[in-house]
Design a protein around this motif. Sequence first.
Motif: not given
Length: 434
Positions: A36-49, A174-180
């Motif tokens: 989960d800790y790695q996936m969390s970092a990835m999700l946050m990176a997707i939120c920003f990028q 990281t819920v309110d990310s359009i691609p997610l």
Amino acid sequence: MERFADIIVKKKEGLALEEEEIRAMIQDYATGKIPDYQMSAMLMAICFQGMTDRELTAMTMAMRDSGDVVDLSRIPGIKVDKHSTGGVGDKATLIVGPMVAACGVPVAKMSGRGLGFTGGTRDKLESIPGFRMELSGGEFFQAIQKNGISIIGQTGNLVPADKLLYALRDVTGTVDSIPLIAASVMSKKLAAGSDKILLDVTTGSGAFIKELSGSRELARRMVAIGNGAGRETAAMITSMEEPLGLAVGNCLEVKEAIETLQGGGPEDVKVVCTALAGMMLSLGKDISYEEGKEQAQKALESGAAYDRFHAMVETQGGDTACIENPERLAIAEISGELRAEEDGYITTMDAEKIGMAAGLLGAGRETKDSEIDAGAGILMKKKLGEPVRAGESIAVLYTSEPERLDGALSHMKTCYTVGRRKPEPLKLVVDIIR
Ligand code: URA
């Protein structure tokens, strides 16, 4: 093989990931190889990028393939699915499904539970005593053959990757990310097996994406994924600036849905449901949206849609006496009234906060496994733009647990503003993207 840590860095730096990297990421996360800790970092990176269309399609397909993919080809006709990106008081599926079925387009629908401050169709239908959301595959197909409609719970193994990712997003901001959101919704729609898809993309204070520009972008991206996967997909952007209708909470919403199917119900519910059903019929029958709306309206006015709803409840074991007489649905016994403090017009309403107030009363889940109080919720007495007098009731709150009432009432006081100027009426159907 690249380490997942390097792939996180790649996304963090704004580079597009390869399809194979995305597929491996989803597979490895779903099977517990990525923590989960790695996936969390990835999700946050997707939120920003963000994600390119290619990345988003790869992620959606990988998520779809993480579990069962339903085959509805045994059901004759074009099946059209509908999905809302979430709202408060959103009982549209309960009304739109029967309207569409009454016009000859089969509805084979799987619905989920509420998420965060938003309600879920599954919880609503389960508030009808005896109603079975768990049907076997055979029972589901038979019910559709008989009534043209069946709404069941999502099968346990439909997009397991989304269940894991959603739970992680919920606690990592990281819920309110359009691609997610787009990948989450479309992976489930593609796995659920319908031929065509109508997305109800909500916008405003009670939606996950509150700005219209973001809602448009979300709609555009989901339509592109659906069409790219060979399923004709349209999106309707609808206002969630205030809750849909007057009722928020499971039994209260079912009651309002039945009243609407019986020819009453709030005007905004009728307008939005007729639009959504009209668009589903346009997709399912290859007719114009205007013609679809006309057929949908007739189905509502003639009682044909009500008959389909009644038949669905009967076939799925629900107590039809509650449908014939919705007063029998068990609304919670303890109630409190929110009253206006001054004269004026209701000028703003925060639908997300109203959803949270309903949660405080027991209508939502505090943890993913907690029980909900089906009878709890809020019945609004005023909509945006309506005049109020000091001391007049704005909303009635219902709960089964007295200790919940005061907190919810003080929370509700922050949901409204009363002002001197009447606001402009809301546009309910804001845009259509095909
Ligand atoms: N609805 C979904 O199914 N997923 C999201 O991420 C948001 C709303």
